[in-house]
Scaffold this active site. Sequence first.
Site, PDB file in Angstrom:
ATOM      1  N   THR A 135       0.848  -1.191   0.000  1.00 25.59           N
ATOM      2  CA  THR A 135       0.000   0.000   0.000  1.00 25.59           C
ATOM      3  C   THR A 135       0.884   1.243   0.000  1.00 25.59           C
ATOM      4  OG1 THR A 135      -0.161  -0.001   2.432  1.00 25.59           O
ATOM      5  CG2 THR A 135      -1.883  -1.171   1.189  1.00 25.59           C
ATOM      6  N   GLY A 137       8.330   7.150  -2.794  1.00 28.04           N
ATOM      7  CA  GLY A 137       9.103   6.967  -1.575  1.00 28.04           C
ATOM      8  C   GLY A 137       9.448   5.523  -1.261  1.00 28.04           C
ATOM      9  N   GLY A 197       7.566   3.006  -0.379  1.00 35.07           N
ATOM     10  CA  GLY A 197       6.711   2.015  -1.009  1.00 35.07           C
ATOM     11  C   GLY A 197       7.155   1.686  -2.417  1.00 35.07           C
ATOM     12  N   TYR A 257       1.391  11.677  15.638  1.00 32.30           N
ATOM     13  CA  TYR A 257       2.168  10.790  14.781  1.00 32.30           C
ATOM     14  C   TYR A 257       2.926   9.767  15.620  1.00 32.30           C
ATOM     15  CZ  TYR A 257       5.622   9.201  11.377  1.00 32.30           C
ATOM     16  OH  TYR A 257       6.408   8.427  10.551  1.00 32.30           O
TER      17      TYR A 257
END
Length: 247
Positions: free
Chosen positions: A13, A18, A20, A151
Amino acid sequence: MTKRFEDKVVVITGGSDGIGLATAQLFAEEGALVYITARRQALLDQAVSQIGHGAVGVQGDVTNLDDLTKLYDHVARDHGKVDVVFANAGMHQPISLEALEEAHFDATFDLNVKGLVFTVQKALPLMTEGGVIVLNGSIAGSKAYPGQSLYNASKAAVRSFARSWTIDLKDRGIRVNVVSPGATETKLMRGYFDAAPEAEAEVIKGVPLGRLGHLEDVANAVLFLASSESSFVAGHELFVDGGVAAV
């Protein structure tokens, strides 16, 4: 010479950019049948072209459960199985405790927590013994970085899921681990540092190995955790941060 992931079905996903995208490229080069997701079709198409090796892009948002169902229905029609899931989609939204609003909370936890949970849950019917789940965490889940408590907490949740799911899935022979990057040379981070060179110098100063992480550093760690080379590694968090969290 046989490739490590020959004919393995890998779902990633957030695979259009980047970490992924870099990970998808390495899996494809190692013989995997790669499926990536992204919210924007144009970026998805560009990434699929860049990956090559028969990679497939399925447009969707991991916070939308119908989109996740569509993703796995597509994989099921093509191959009837999933061997590896890299739950990578996420966001970084720094906001102070005083300034955060409900919308900030919802955005961060919907993507980093809810999206990750259901990315994994909806893959399970297609996974068999020997399947592997790798979650994208962050050293922020273990260190208290200022001004980004939402975060930090969302990534701490990711670490906790790996522990729990290792127990929940052990009887099915499915391993779960976390890869936790530190400061990594993504386009987003490069844009930030280009605007604030002094910030880059300060970050690098705090890294024992003296540099930012490269996308390939994280991608290689994901492939290790997904491979038979780590067959006795489960519930583990692998920091890819140049030593920041360890020393």
